[in-house]
Each structure stands twice: as C-alpha cells, then as structure tokens.
Design an enzyme around this catalytic site. Structure first.
Site, mmCIF file in Angstrom:
data_model
loop_
_atom_site.group_PDB
_atom_site.id
_atom_site.type_symbol
_atom_site.label_atom_id
_atom_site.label_comp_id
_atom_site.label_asym_id
_atom_site.label_seq_id
_atom_site.Cartn_x
_atom_site.Cartn_y
_atom_site.Cartn_z
ATOM 1 N N LYS A 211 4.283 0.189 -12.461
ATOM 2 C CA LYS A 211 4.006 -1.125 -11.882
ATOM 3 C C LYS A 211 2.633 -1.128 -11.221
ATOM 4 O O LYS A 211 2.416 -0.440 -10.226
ATOM 5 C CB LYS A 211 5.054 -1.500 -10.829
ATOM 6 C CG LYS A 211 4.853 -2.931 -10.314
ATOM 7 C CD LYS A 211 5.664 -3.260 -9.100
ATOM 8 C CE LYS A 211 4.922 -2.990 -7.799
ATOM 9 N NZ LYS A 211 3.729 -3.828 -7.578
ATOM 10 N N GLU A 285 1.211 9.424 -2.294
ATOM 11 C CA GLU A 285 -0.204 9.563 -1.974
ATOM 12 C C GLU A 285 -0.516 8.379 -1.092
ATOM 13 O O GLU A 285 -0.589 7.258 -1.571
ATOM 14 C CB GLU A 285 -1.001 9.566 -3.286
ATOM 15 C CG GLU A 285 -2.266 10.376 -3.194
ATOM 16 C CD GLU A 285 -3.393 9.521 -2.703
ATOM 17 O OE1 GLU A 285 -3.524 9.419 -1.473
ATOM 18 O OE2 GLU A 285 -4.108 8.960 -3.513
ATOM 19 N N CYS A 319 -8.288 5.296 0.205
ATOM 20 C CA CYS A 319 -7.368 5.967 1.130
ATOM 21 C C CYS A 319 -8.037 7.169 1.787
ATOM 22 O O CYS A 319 -7.700 7.535 2.898
ATOM 23 C CB CYS A 319 -6.107 6.381 0.405
ATOM 24 S SG CYS A 319 -6.455 7.221 -1.137
ATOM 25 N N GLU A 416 -5.356 2.809 9.928
ATOM 26 C CA GLU A 416 -6.132 2.655 8.707
ATOM 27 C C GLU A 416 -6.483 1.176 8.503
ATOM 28 O O GLU A 416 -5.604 0.329 8.433
ATOM 29 C CB GLU A 416 -5.329 3.158 7.509
ATOM 30 C CG GLU A 416 -6.120 3.123 6.228
ATOM 31 C CD GLU A 416 -5.353 3.688 5.041
ATOM 32 O OE1 GLU A 416 -4.142 3.410 4.937
ATOM 33 O OE2 GLU A 416 -5.959 4.391 4.218
#
Lengths: 506, 289
Positions: A211, A285, A319, A416
C-alpha cells in the site's frame, strides 16, 4: 521562478545582514535564474486508477475513489481507488496463490531474472517516473531524477542478484521465504520506498501486497504497469491504494506472514501493538530526530554544505534528516552565519524546475503541521530565522528555517517536524555533544563532522543511531543497511542485512 | 557421625555485584523433590526490577568498552569457576529430583556452553559485519552493536543450563541483563551468581532476581530503560505472550521469543542468539584526497 513567486510576501524576521561584505553568497545580485522547467509533455497518466490485484487493474468493491493533488499547484492530479477489507482479502488471496503456485516453485535464478528486468524497466522509464514523482509528491525534479529513481532501479538490480545466492547470506542456516508480505510505505520517497520493500521481498521468494501512501500513489501504480510489462507472474506484486484503514486491514489480515512498515513512530507503535501475540514477523522503519555534530576542527564549509543537505533535502521530509544541529561553542557563531548565508541561496519553488532546491511540502496536512511547529518554536522562546527567498503564492511551500536559542526540552528539539526546520544547539566537550545527541527516544541516523579520524570513530560508536554519516550526510545505497535503534524502528533495510526480515532460517 | 549442625545457605538475589534480599521483604518457599522445604527464596518486586535496571544500565557502557578478547576471557573464566564447583551444582540439582547422570550432563553442558560463547566474543563481528560496496566514493561498513539492557526470563526447566544458555549470548555481545530465575527451581541460579561473582564479571553485568513471573511480567516488559526482552519457554500462555508484546510497544522494546525444547541439543546454541541482541550500525565516510 514564476512571476507569481516574485510577488510573495516579505519576510517577517530581521533583515538579513551578512557578517562581512565577502561572506554572503550573493547570487541574487549577480545572477538571474531563468526558468528551467522539466518537460512533462511525454508523461502520461490516467484520470483515475484502479487497484492492481492478481496481475489486473480492478475496480474497488465499494467503488470509492479519492483525489490526489499536486502539492505545488493544489490542483487535482488524478484519483485513486480506496481499497477496503474485501479488496485486501482479494489481494492477499492473489498473493498467496502466486506464492504457492508460481513464485515459490520458480527456480531462484529465474526469480532473479524477473527482478533484473524490473530494474532495467525502471531505468528505461526513469525520466517519466521522476517527473511523476515530482508532480505527485512535490519534490524537486533534481532529487527525483538523481536520487529517488536511480536508487530505486539500483535496489532492484542489487537484490535481483541475491535471489540465487541466499545460501551464502546466512552462515550455517538455510533461508526460506515467509510467504505473503504486507508492506506499507510513506509519502516522502514513494518509488524508492517501494523498491526498498519489494526488491528484497521478491528476491527471497515472497509475494507482496503493497500500500503506497494516499498522497503519493501514482508511481506505485505506474510500477504495477511495469510489473505487467516485465511479465511478472500474476499476483506476485499487488498494489492497493487507500489511507490508514486500508493499511490497518493489511496489518490485521490473518493470511499475511510479515508486515513491513515505514512511517511515523506513532503509527509504528500501533502496528506493533496490533501484531502482539501473533506469529507475524515485522520490520518498522520509523521517525527520527537526527543529530548532526560539528566539532571545532571540522572543515566548516564542507560541514555547512552537509547541514544544508541534511535538513533541506526533500523539504526535510526525511526520517533520517539531520534536524538537530550541535555545534562546538568555539565555531558556533561562524557556523550559524555561514548557514544563514548558504540558506539565502536556496531556491524554493516549482518542483519541476531544474534549479529548484526545495520543492513543495507534500500535503496541506503536513504544511499545517510544520507551521504549527514554527509557532510552537517561537512561543517556546526560540529565535527563528527564515531565508528571505520568494515562494510561490499557490501550493504548499515553506521557507528554510533555523531555530537558535533552544533547549533540550523544547518541543521543536524533541519532536519530529518532518519539514525544512533545523534547531541549533551548542556544546563544549565531546561528551556533552554526544549526551545531547543521544537525549531523544529516536535513534535513526546522525552526522559527525571533524577532521580527526579517531574522533569520528569514538563519536560514531557512542551515538545510538543505526546510521552514522561522518563528514557527509543523507547518503543511501542499496548495499548499505539502513534502520534505527530505540524508537526509530526494528530491523534493517538494504544490503545483506535487508534480506533477514524476509526469511526464516532453518 | 558427628553431631555437627549443618550451616544452611540463605538464598538471596544478585544485583550490582551484591547479594541483597528483596526490598519488599517477601519470600516464597522452594521445595525439593520430596516436598520438603529447601529455602525461602526472595519474592522480588517492581522496585527490585527497577534497582537492577539501574545497575545494568550503569554497567553497560564499560562492559561494552571492554575488548572482545577480554569479554571472551571473562566468559571463559565463568566456565572455569563452574567446573571447579561441579559437585555443588550436581548435588543441588539432585535435591530437586535430578538423577546423578542427568545432573552431571546438565552441569557439563552448561560449562561447555559458556566456552562456546566465549569463543564467539571476537568472531561474530567478523561473520555478521559487512563492508558495503556503495556506488559513491565512500567507505561504508556495518557492524553489530549491543542493544543495551536486556530483561530475560530464564527457562522454567533446566534451572542451570537454561539460565546459562540465555545469559551467555546476551552478555558476550556487550549487553547487560536482568534475569528472572526459574520460578520453581531458583536455587541453581543464585548459586550460579556466586560463580559469576568470582569470575571477573563486572558488577551489574548480570543481575539475577527470583520471584513470580505473573507479578513481574509487567515491570520487566514496560520498563522504558530496557532495550529488549528475551524468553524461551515453548509453552507460554497465549495471554501472557500478547501482554509481553503489547507492553513492549511502549518504547519499541525488541521482544525475542525463541522456544527451545531441548537445551542439551546443539541447536540450542548459535551465533544467531548473539545477533538477536545486536543492532546494526552503518557508518559512511567519504574517500578522497
């Protein structure tokens, strides 16, 4: 730059003052950049895309579609099907059938050849994929052309070669495929993340249900076409589009053997929790808050280039972005000044312009999130500096931003942001720098800048991160394992280590 | 026969190189094969777990900084110490119903297992580390690094061999650990702590608690300064398994469930038990003049 962008609002911050007449990289004064648009005429895409299941494009059971915008124009690009439970059932069934009937019975070297074919087809159609990636996701064409797409092809090429060599990968053990892998990928590197997921899964003999992210599904569906062109057996790769609910249907499907997820730590934890008590394998991840440590003896100009690349590459939607800068006190002022000087030269704008350094923020939602963080930073008492560049009036654009005068506990230091926003802190001793760098639940990647080899190894070994870039940043390669410590994830992707999550060892 | 009264040993816990009683002051009875009371074992509490984690965390960087050669020698030293106390451990196993032959086999296998992992201390890095031929001009390599602090449930049966088999691969890789001993047969574990204590193992590298799994599960799996949780019982209750996994999401603790049926088998030892508690760190550096 377009005419529109020239009319952009002026900066609210203090006027920009270079430290000395010669220190400013004043390209603006001497150079006018002409528009250098990438031609997109030869690129074709449909108005609407179905799901790719069992080797065919089929309409979703419930018949629902959702729009995908070009974030640089805010205009509709195309629309994707919303896969629901029944569609996921179909896709998993197709993948299971392909695993049992064709893929697991195929000789390993033949399996490898299919994957080589895919690599070649991506290379042949590289420009088309790059343009679509930039239109759908907002990233500068220079990045999709020079990084995303070539690396995606390289990933398939690398893992293709592993298919018939798995006996050499795990000493003393025999590697067997797991079965059907459910893979959920993010919107920051759509095709590249697909390659990271699909290539090792296929090489080890698994079949996949993948997906893509709801805002960036286009290249995944183009990839589906490419699988057909490659003659890949039906059902080996299935691509289902949709948002969180579609992803959750994959995660919770009983007949899936492995989940591979790249995305936020928040969602990663939800996935890990949903898999509790099951035998499903998983790799995660997740997010990061990468430290970038500059020591006094570092080559400062090179380091500043590295910092720019670390935080502004792909609009900061990375990331492993180096979003926390730590500069040793003696050179802090110089580094910050050089950083501001360099930021002034960055061109923010049309992703399809070859001169653009920073493209569009991927979605309105992300744009709002970044702006919220800018507000939080200012409210927390930090000093915000944004480059004075012009930005287009339409589309989601954000100026490169740095915050100084921040503390460890500031939200902009701890959380983040996933945008072109850097926090700058200082340190005196190496120990202090390392301790501050490690003071976060994340542990994905970080940078170290120094001219001294022994310092690189010492600092590198003390940083609790899965990737250490010494005197460089944001480098990727299919042969190089990538993944996080602590709350940045579990497992590695890339390299020999990237095979492990897709096999059981007997 | 003299009328001498035997001096009985008080079994305590092993934390930070000391042998404290549980801070909770609680105990539970441990029986021999004939249902006679053998000892009052400590019924450890949340506080004991937390104290042990503090010790393990403090000890970890220094333990990791030891050379691989040194860690290997220390593991070898544990084996040496265990060899000299073989008789004591055989006897202890006999009291809980082991036949002499089986007890001897278990103690000897435990010694051999320590040697096995001692030998891996400076080799797994070479077998599992890689130099990566990246396409750009960079020197790029990936090496295993310890996860940090690991909480372990020692296997419920095989009170000595099971304990050694779960401990050795974890610490040889530079991790420190907190081990909850077999609930029913905790005494070998505490006697083994005496071996550790005389084997140059730095304080806090191995911490051994006794008590009830049901009670300590939550504290051992939710602690946010613990990096991994390791257990091996094949017949664990499904509800407990789910609970462990769910609690581990809190700080993305790595859960390693490795059901082992036969600890005497060669299959119960492998370098993959070491790498299960290692992260992979990849380092890049430009190559140029």
């Amino acid at each position: 730059m377009s005419e529109d962008s020239k009319k952009a609002e002026t900066v609210e911050e203090k006027p920009y003052k270079p430290s000395s007449p010669s220190s400013k990289l004043d390209f603006d004064g001497f150079w006018e950049y002409d528009d250098a648009p990438q031609n997109a005429d030869h690129v074709e895409y449909e108005d609407q895309y179905d799901l790719f299941i069992g080797g065919e494009f089929i309409a979703p059971e419930k018949g629902r579609y959702f729009d995908s915008l070009n974030p640089a124009t805010e205009k509709k690009l195309t629309s994707f099907a919303e896969a629901t439970q029944q569609d996921i059932d179909k896709a998993v069934k197709a993948a299971r059938k392909a695993f049992d009937k064709s893929w697991s019975t195929l000789e390993a070297k033949e399996r490898g050849k299919y994957i080589f074919r895919i690599a070649r087809l991506i290379q042949e159609r590289a420009r088309e994929f790059s343009v679509l990636e930039s239109m759908d996701g907002g990233k500068p064409i220079r990045e999709s052309r020079d990084v995303d797409v070539p690396l995606a092809a390289a990933h398939f090429f690398y893992y293709a070669g592993w298919a018939d060599k798995l006996d050499y990968a795990f000493p003393g053990k025999k590697a067997e495929p797991l079965g059907v892998a459910g893979q959920i990928i993010p919107w920051n590197f759509p095709l590249l993340m697909l390659a990271w997921k699909v290539a090792p899964a296929l090489a080890t003999g698994n079949t996949v249900v993948l997906k893509p992210a709801e805002t960036t599904s286009l290249t995944a569906l183009k990839f589906a076409e490419l699988c057909k062109d490659a003659g890949l057996p039906d059902g080996v790769v299935n691509i289902v589009t949709g948002a969180g609910q579609t992803g959750s249907a994959i995660v919770n499907h009983d007949d899936i053997d492995k989940i591979a997820f790249t995305g936020s730590t928040e969602v990663g934890k939800i996935i890990k929790k949903s898999l509790a008590g099951t035998d499903k394998r998983y790799t995660l991840e997740l997010g990061g808050k990468g430290p970038n440590i500059i020591f006094e003896d570092a080559p400062l100009d090179q380091a500043v280039e590295g910092v720019i690349n670390a935080i502004f590459f792909n609009q900061g939607h990375v990331c492993c972005a180096g979003s926390r800068l730590f500069v040793q006190e003696g050179v802090a002022d110089t580094v910050i000044q050089k950083l501001r000087d360099r930021m002034e030269t960055l061109i923010v704008g049309d992703p399809l312009d070859k001169n653009t350094d920073i493209g569009a923020i991927n979605s309105e939602q992300q744009y709002n999130k970044i702006n919220e963080y800018l507000e939080v930073g200012v409210n927390e008492g930090a000093n915000m500096y944004q480059s004075s560049c012009q930005i287009p009036e339409t589309g989601y654009f954000c100026r490169p931003t740095i915050f100084t005068n921040v503390g460890q506990s500031n939200r902009i230091v701890q959380e983040e942001i996933f945008g072109p926003v850097l926090t700058v802190q200082t340190f005196r001793t190496a120990e202090e720098g390392i301790e501050k760098a490690n003071n976060t639940p994340y542990g994905l990647a970080g940078g170290v800048w120094t001219d001294k080899g022994s310092k690189i190894f010492k600092t590198g070994s003390k940083i609790r991160n899965g990737v250490v870039w010494s005197n460089t940043y944001n480098k990727f390669d299919p042969t190089s394992p990538f993944g996080g410590y602590k709350e940045s994830g579990e497992g590695r992707e890339g390299g020999l280590h990237g095979l492990y999550p897709y096999v059981k060892l007997q | 026969m003299s009328d001498r009264i035997e001096v009985l040993k008080t079994y305590k816990t092993y934390v930070g190189g000391n042998f404290p009683r549980t801070e909770s002051g609680r105990y539970y009875k441990v029986y021999d094969a004939n249902e006679n009371i053998l000892a009052n074992a400590c019924q450890c509490s949340r506080k004991d777990v937390r104290d042990a984690v503090v010790e393990a965390r403090e000890a970890q960087p220094d333990w990791n900084n030891r050379s691989a050669y040194n860690r290997g020698q220390i593991l070898y030293r544990i084996a040496e110490m265990l060899e000299t106390r073989k008789a004591q451990f055989i006897e202890e196993l006999e009291t809980i119903g082991y036949k002499t032959k089986k007890a001897k086999a278990e103690v000897e296998a435990s010694i051999d297992r320590l040697i096995y992992y001692a030998g891996w201390s400076d080799k797994y890095q070479q077998v599992f580390g890689t130099i990566n031929p990246v396409a750009s001009s960079h020197f790029n390599f990936s090496m295993p690094e310890p996860m940090g602090v690991v909480n372990i449930w020692a296997p419920e049966d095989r009170p000595l061999l099971g304990l050694v088999s779960v401990m050795a691969p974890v610490i040889v890789g530079g991790n420190t650990c907190i081990i909850l001993a077999s609930e029913k047969y905790p005494l070998s574990a505490i006697s083994f702590a005496e071996v550790l204590n005389s084997s140059d193992v730095p304080d806090g590298v191995v911490n051994i608690l006794t008590g009830f799994r049901d009670e300590l599960l939550e504290h051992m799996t939710t602690h946010k300064d613990v990096n991994a949780f390791f257990y091996t019982d094949p017949d664990i209750d499904q509800e407990q398994r789910k609970q462990i996994d769910e609690n581990a999401t809190l700080n993305l603790k790595r859960v390693r469930r490795k059901p082992v049926e036969d600890w005497l088998s060669e299959k119960a030892q492998s370098p993959y038990y070491i790498t299960d508690f290692q992260e992979t760190k990849t380092t890049w550096h430009p190559v140029g003049l």
